[in-house]
Design a protein around this motif. Structure first.
Motif, PDB file in Angstrom:
ATOM      1  N   LEU A 324       0.906  -1.309   0.027  1.00 32.40           N
ATOM      2  CA  LEU A 324       0.088   0.193  -0.001  1.00 32.40           C
ATOM      3  C   LEU A 324       0.869   1.323  -0.172  1.00 32.40           C
ATOM      4  CD1 LEU A 324      -2.666  -1.085   2.529  1.00 32.40           C
ATOM      5  CD2 LEU A 324      -2.968  -0.777  -0.003  1.00 32.40           C
ATOM      6  N   TYR A 325       1.960   1.187   0.695  1.00 26.96           N
ATOM      7  CA  TYR A 325       2.952   2.552   0.891  1.00 26.96           C
ATOM      8  C   TYR A 325       3.486   2.643  -0.474  1.00 26.96           C
ATOM      9  CZ  TYR A 325       2.505   3.426   5.885  1.00 26.96           C
ATOM     10  OH  TYR A 325       2.270   3.681   6.941  1.00 26.96           O
ATOM     11  N   ASN A 326       3.590   1.641  -1.250  1.00 32.71           N
ATOM     12  CA  ASN A 326       4.195   1.853  -2.652  1.00 32.71           C
ATOM     13  C   ASN A 326       3.258   2.516  -3.725  1.00 32.71           C
ATOM     14  OD1 ASN A 326       6.365   0.921  -3.998  1.00 32.71           O
ATOM     15  ND2 ASN A 326       5.265  -0.115  -5.588  1.00 32.71           N
ATOM     16  N   HIS A 327       2.128   2.715  -3.161  1.00 39.88           N
ATOM     17  CA  HIS A 327       1.105   3.645  -3.886  1.00 39.88           C
ATOM     18  C   HIS A 327       0.998   4.933  -3.259  1.00 39.88           C
ATOM     19  CE1 HIS A 327       0.048  -0.791  -4.986  1.00 39.88           C
ATOM     20  NE2 HIS A 327      -0.454  -0.070  -6.012  1.00 39.88           N
ATOM     21  N   VAL A 328       1.737   5.416  -2.526  1.00 40.68           N
ATOM     22  CA  VAL A 328       1.568   6.647  -1.678  1.00 40.68           C
ATOM     23  C   VAL A 328       2.743   7.353  -1.682  1.00 40.68           C
ATOM     24  CG1 VAL A 328       0.940   8.035   0.173  1.00 40.68           C
ATOM     25  CG2 VAL A 328      -0.162   5.640   0.169  1.00 40.68           C
ATOM     26  N   HIS A 329       2.842   9.053  -2.163  1.00 41.36           N
ATOM     27  CA  HIS A 329       3.934   9.642  -2.138  1.00 41.36           C
ATOM     28  C   HIS A 329       3.572  10.765  -1.168  1.00 41.36           C
ATOM     29  CE1 HIS A 329       6.724  12.659  -3.335  1.00 41.36           C
ATOM     30  NE2 HIS A 329       5.910  13.506  -3.945  1.00 41.36           N
ATOM     31  N   MET A 359      -1.707  12.015 -24.387  1.00 42.97           N
ATOM     32  CA  MET A 359      -2.406  12.192 -23.105  1.00 42.97           C
ATOM     33  C   MET A 359      -2.466  11.029 -22.108  1.00 42.97           C
ATOM     34  SD  MET A 359      -5.796  14.094 -25.202  1.00 42.97           S
ATOM     35  CE  MET A 359      -6.386  14.554 -23.719  1.00 42.97           C
ATOM     36  N   THR A 360      -1.740  10.025 -22.772  1.00 43.67           N
ATOM     37  CA  THR A 360      -1.705   8.828 -21.720  1.00 43.67           C
ATOM     38  C   THR A 360      -0.498   9.159 -20.689  1.00 43.67           C
ATOM     39  OG1 THR A 360      -2.124   7.526 -23.361  1.00 43.67           O
ATOM     40  CG2 THR A 360      -1.232   6.354 -21.764  1.00 43.67           C
ATOM     41  N   VAL A 361      -1.203   8.812 -19.337  1.00 39.21           N
ATOM     42  CA  VAL A 361      -0.062   9.121 -18.290  1.00 39.21           C
ATOM     43  C   VAL A 361       0.229   7.486 -17.745  1.00 39.21           C
ATOM     44  CG1 VAL A 361       0.414  10.070 -16.159  1.00 39.21           C
ATOM     45  CG2 VAL A 361      -0.331  11.432 -17.939  1.00 39.21           C
ATOM     46  N   MET A 362       1.349   7.213 -17.514  1.00 44.39           N
ATOM     47  CA  MET A 362       1.616   5.752 -16.701  1.00 44.39           C
ATOM     48  C   MET A 362       2.220   5.950 -15.594  1.00 44.39           C
ATOM     49  SD  MET A 362       1.849   3.129 -19.973  1.00 44.39           S
ATOM     50  CE  MET A 362       1.679   1.854 -18.956  1.00 44.39           C
ATOM     51  N   ILE A 363       2.201   5.280 -14.533  1.00 44.25           N
ATOM     52  CA  ILE A 363       2.931   5.303 -13.156  1.00 44.25           C
ATOM     53  C   ILE A 363       3.507   3.791 -13.234  1.00 44.25           C
ATOM     54  CG2 ILE A 363       2.766   5.411 -10.924  1.00 44.25           C
ATOM     55  CD1 ILE A 363       2.104   8.070 -12.642  1.00 44.25           C
ATOM     56  N   ASN A 364       4.611   3.597 -13.578  1.00 41.71           N
ATOM     57  CA  ASN A 364       5.546   2.324 -13.614  1.00 41.71           C
ATOM     58  C   ASN A 364       4.438   1.549 -14.805  1.00 41.71           C
ATOM     59  OD1 ASN A 364       7.183   2.825 -11.919  1.00 41.71           O
ATOM     60  ND2 ASN A 364       6.648   1.028 -10.422  1.00 41.71           N
ATOM     61  N   LEU A 365       3.943   0.552 -14.678  1.00 37.83           N
ATOM     62  CA  LEU A 365       3.217  -0.155 -15.729  1.00 37.83           C
ATOM     63  C   LEU A 365       1.498  -0.093 -15.762  1.00 37.83           C
ATOM     64  CD1 LEU A 365       4.936  -3.722 -15.681  1.00 37.83           C
ATOM     65  CD2 LEU A 365       5.223  -1.595 -17.307  1.00 37.83           C
ATOM     66  N   ALA A 366       1.163   1.034 -14.800  1.00 40.49           N
ATOM     67  CA  ALA A 366      -0.379   1.292 -14.559  1.00 40.49           C
ATOM     68  C   ALA A 366      -0.590   2.388 -15.386  1.00 40.49           C
ATOM     69  CB  ALA A 366      -0.665   1.421 -13.096  1.00 40.49           C
ATOM     70  N   THR A 367      -1.786   2.546 -15.852  1.00 37.66           N
ATOM     71  CA  THR A 367      -2.297   3.832 -16.658  1.00 37.66           C
ATOM     72  C   THR A 367      -3.164   4.777 -15.799  1.00 37.66           C
ATOM     73  OG1 THR A 367      -2.119   2.703 -18.849  1.00 37.66           O
ATOM     74  CG2 THR A 367      -3.770   4.529 -18.678  1.00 37.66           C
ATOM     75  N   VAL A 368      -2.995   5.811 -15.638  1.00 39.68           N
ATOM     76  CA  VAL A 368      -4.073   6.742 -15.032  1.00 39.68           C
ATOM     77  C   VAL A 368      -5.285   6.923 -15.600  1.00 39.68           C
ATOM     78  CG1 VAL A 368      -4.214   9.069 -13.911  1.00 39.68           C
ATOM     79  CG2 VAL A 368      -2.153   7.996 -13.960  1.00 39.68           C
ATOM     80  N   LYS A 385      -3.593  -0.548 -12.625  1.00 36.33           N
ATOM     81  CA  LYS A 385      -2.772  -1.982 -11.957  1.00 36.33           C
ATOM     82  C   LYS A 385      -2.359  -1.812 -10.774  1.00 36.33           C
ATOM     83  CE  LYS A 385      -1.316  -3.674 -16.711  1.00 36.33           C
ATOM     84  NZ  LYS A 385      -2.230  -2.849 -17.380  1.00 36.33           N
ATOM     85  N   ILE A 386      -2.068  -2.759 -10.175  1.00 36.93           N
ATOM     86  CA  ILE A 386      -1.487  -2.537  -8.717  1.00 36.93           C
ATOM     87  C   ILE A 386       0.054  -2.340  -9.021  1.00 36.93           C
ATOM     88  CG2 ILE A 386      -0.948  -3.784  -6.531  1.00 36.93           C
ATOM     89  CD1 ILE A 386      -3.307  -5.440  -6.969  1.00 36.93           C
ATOM     90  N   LEU A 387       0.785  -1.499  -8.187  1.00 38.58           N
ATOM     91  CA  LEU A 387       2.143  -1.008  -8.308  1.00 38.58           C
ATOM     92  C   LEU A 387       2.681  -1.830  -7.265  1.00 38.58           C
ATOM     93  CD1 LEU A 387       1.628   2.891  -8.207  1.00 38.58           C
ATOM     94  CD2 LEU A 387       2.158   1.414 -10.385  1.00 38.58           C
ATOM     95  N   LEU A 388       3.525  -2.928  -7.948  1.00 36.61           N
ATOM     96  CA  LEU A 388       4.184  -4.034  -7.090  1.00 36.61           C
ATOM     97  C   LEU A 388       5.553  -3.606  -6.587  1.00 36.61           C
ATOM     98  CD1 LEU A 388       3.384  -7.267  -8.835  1.00 36.61           C
ATOM     99  CD2 LEU A 388       2.356  -6.451  -6.594  1.00 36.61           C
ATOM    100  N   PRO A 389       5.913  -3.540  -5.376  1.00 33.38           N
ATOM    101  CA  PRO A 389       7.407  -2.960  -4.852  1.00 33.38           C
ATOM    102  C   PRO A 389       8.358  -3.796  -5.533  1.00 33.38           C
ATOM    103  CG  PRO A 389       6.310  -4.044  -3.090  1.00 33.38           C
ATOM    104  CD  PRO A 389       5.204  -3.749  -4.206  1.00 33.38           C
ATOM    105  N   GLU A 390       9.414  -3.088  -5.827  1.00 30.92           N
ATOM    106  CA  GLU A 390      10.574  -3.791  -6.409  1.00 30.92           C
ATOM    107  C   GLU A 390      11.200  -4.961  -5.238  1.00 30.92           C
ATOM    108  OE1 GLU A 390      11.990  -4.267  -9.224  1.00 30.92           O
ATOM    109  OE2 GLU A 390      10.494  -2.518 -10.269  1.00 30.92           O
TER     110      GLU A 390
END
Length: 581
Positions: A324-329, A359-368, A385-390
């Motif tokens: 979850l913390y991997n999704h929070v800045h 107009m496409t914004v991606m965070i790692n492999l996830a699309t906003v 998509k879920i942002l899996l931590p490294e």
């Protein structure tokens, strides 16, 4: 769809081919004609015959009360003979009263009326009801008891999501929304603007107010019009009391009076994320001062995990918090602040990479899929998509990566049974092609149990997944042969962005460890030759006799049948799974 196209075509025709311009002349104490009946979409032009006059359709100059017209309008006064006093396009059906507000002209009888007869489309509600692509929206409007409201005079501009847009929500989210009248009403009113806005009126950066007291942001790129993150697929379907634009996504309301936690908790498409935050006991944290930027995976992102993975994640609070913390800045970052190649640090100590293509914004492999939901303590962006931590940043060996992975429980059990954990925790380097639990589940029934019971065979198959060196994704080439620790080889096939190891696809590459790298694959790799079976027989007197299929028929030892049985001279039979075919 055919009906919707027909409505669109008829609307276009009514606004172009059959639209008529009518003229009204204004002189001393008269409009001529004083009453006029026109069609929806027609234009009326007032011409000054002489004297000082105006056109006032707002407030009755005699009584001081509103005319109550479907739409109000008025002009400046002019005394220029032959001048155009006012031009009005009538897009709303109904009766319009007006007068001249100069001096006592109205009292002297300078009044007029225009009756606008509706087209065949009806109200915005009737357009929705008659569209086969808006059955869910129709049901929602009825459930929220908004039929009468949206059948009123208006004008209303409705951004109408299709059934496909609603179906893009997870099934649970849609049901939850339809069961919650307050939430449903808020969502529906977020799609309605209390005014008449055509596609031509929409401009880049324009903010459109909604009946939910929210704001919709307009983006225009050539002929593509976007409302927030939705695309207008059909525009300008004219109704008697407004206009309808068809869109391809449901618009979710937001308010900066809510915290990021409130937005997630109240969102019909974040039930799983809300459940995960609750299980991790992070509600208070995300309700705090912040600021926070949350990249919030929709329910469908969690649905994309292999079966059982979510339960395993929820059962391990430490891993859940890391995820979850991997999704929070820990700052407030809006979409306008994001730049291509930008790295966004997370509360998990990792970094997320931003990619922007048009107009496409991606965070790692996830699309906003929806950006900039403002909160009192930050902002929420919805991702798919879920942002899996490294994992390599948390774990130190390829073995600890496999043990920490919620989708490699069978592989972990197999390595434990074969006693290879210590080997894979050594200096290495090792490249492990790690089949998921789903890959093992795809084996024939009973195969996993048989493997776990036969340590020699199990060990050889496991070592067939390990290369005794580092091989990152960038090192792999089409046709390359990778030697394995069971003295066999794996063949690499590359086609565009698809990478295959023998018959398995790499579904996540380069999970880096201190002693090597793990590539996640979707199939168990089986050695090409049956030598793995021969080692079961140390007695030189035991010889291979023949091979049969499940029907008892003799087949070649290299048969392409999925399951074959090798018969040996001591009466032993070995069932073999030919997964390469």
């Amino acid at each position: 769809m055919k009906h919707l196209l027909r409505v669109l075509i008829l609307s276009f025709i009514s606004l172009t081919t059959f639209a008529t311009v009518h003229q009204v002349n204004a002189g001393m104490f008269y409009y001529n004609p004083s009453s006029l009946t026109i069609s929806l979409g027609d234009t009326v032009v007032w011409i000054n015959d002489g004297g000082t006059h105006d056109v006032n359709a707002n407030t009755n100059s005699v009584t001081g009360e509103s005319f109550g017209n479907p739409e109000s309008f008025n002009s400046s006064s002019t005394n220029v003979m032959g001048a155009t006093m006012h031009t009005q396009v009538f897009n709303l059906a109904g009766t319009y009263e007006y007068d001249c507000s100069v001096g006592n002209h109205a009292l002297q009888g300078m009044v007029g009326s225009i009756t606008v007869e509706g087209g065949e489309n009806g109200t915005v509600v009737e357009i929705i009801v008659n569209s086969p692509d808006h059955t869910i929206l129709e049901s929602a409007v009825i459930l929220a008891d908004l039929v009468d409201d949206l059948s009123g005079n208006g004008p209303f501009t409705v951004f109408a999501p299709t059934d496909a847009a609603f179906n893009a929500l997870s099934a649970g989210a849609l049901d939850a929304l339809l069961d919650d009248e307050n939430a449903l009403t808020a969502v529906l009113l977020q799609h309605v603007h209390p005014g008449y806005v055509t596609a031509d009126d929409l401009e880049e950066g324009m903010e459109v107010e909604t009946l939910n007291e929210g704001i919709l942001e307009v983006s225009v790129n050539g002929e593509v019009i976007m409302i927030d993150m939705s695309t207008v697929t059909f525009a300008n379907i004219v109704a008697d009391n407004g206009i309808v634009h068809v869109i391809d996504m449901v618009l979710l309301p937001s308010t900066d009076e809510q915290t990021v936690m409130d937005i997630i908790a109240n969102s019909p498409i974040h039930t799983t994320l809300n459940q995960a935050i609750t299980a991790a006991n992070l509600q208070e944290t995300l309700s705090g001062d912040g600021p926070f930027t949350v990249f919030a995976p929709a329910d469908e992102a969690f649905d994309g995990l292999p079966p059982g993975t979510l339960d395993l994640i929820l059962a391990n609070q430490d891993e859940l918090i890391d995820l979850l913390y991997n999704h929070v800045h820990s700052e407030e970052v809006y979409s306008e602040d994001l730049e291509d190649g930008m790295m966004v640090p997370t509360l998990n100590g990792t970094e997320l990479e931003v990619s922007i293509d048009g107009m496409t914004v991606m965070i790692n492999l996830a699309t906003v899929i929806e950006a900039d939901l403002p909160a009192s303590n930050g902002v929420v962006h919805i991702i798919d998509k879920i942002l899996l931590p490294e994992m390599g940043e948390v774990d130190t060996t390829v073995w600890s990566i496999i043990k920490a992975s919620p989708i490699h429980t069978t592989l972990e059990a197999a390595i434990d049974a074969a006693g290879l954990g210590e080997t894979l925790s050594g200096d290495g380097p090792y490249t492990v092609f790690a089949p998921t639990d789903d890959a093992f589940d795809a084996l024939p029934e009973g195969a996993v149990d048989e493997l776990l019971a036969d340590i020699q065979l199990l060990t050889e198959i496991l070592l067939h997944h390990v290369h005794a060196d580092n091989a990152l994704a960038e090192d792999l080439m089409d046709g390359m042969e990778i030697p394995t620790m069971n003295n066999d080889v794996l063949v690499v096939t590359i086609d565009g962005s698809s990478v295959m190891i023998d018959m398995a696809s790499v579904i996540q590459a380069d999970v880096v460890a201190d002693n090597g790298v793990v590539h996640i694959i979707d199939m168990v790799l089986i050695p090409a030759d049956p030598t793995s079976i021969e080692i079961l027989f140390n007695n030189k007197d035991v010889e291979y006799l023949h091979t049969i299929n499940l029907l008892g028929e003799l087949v070649d030892r290299n048969s392409t049948d999925k399951i074959v049985i090798d018969i040996y001279s001591n009466g032993t039979s070995i069932k073999r799974y030919n997964l390469r075919q």
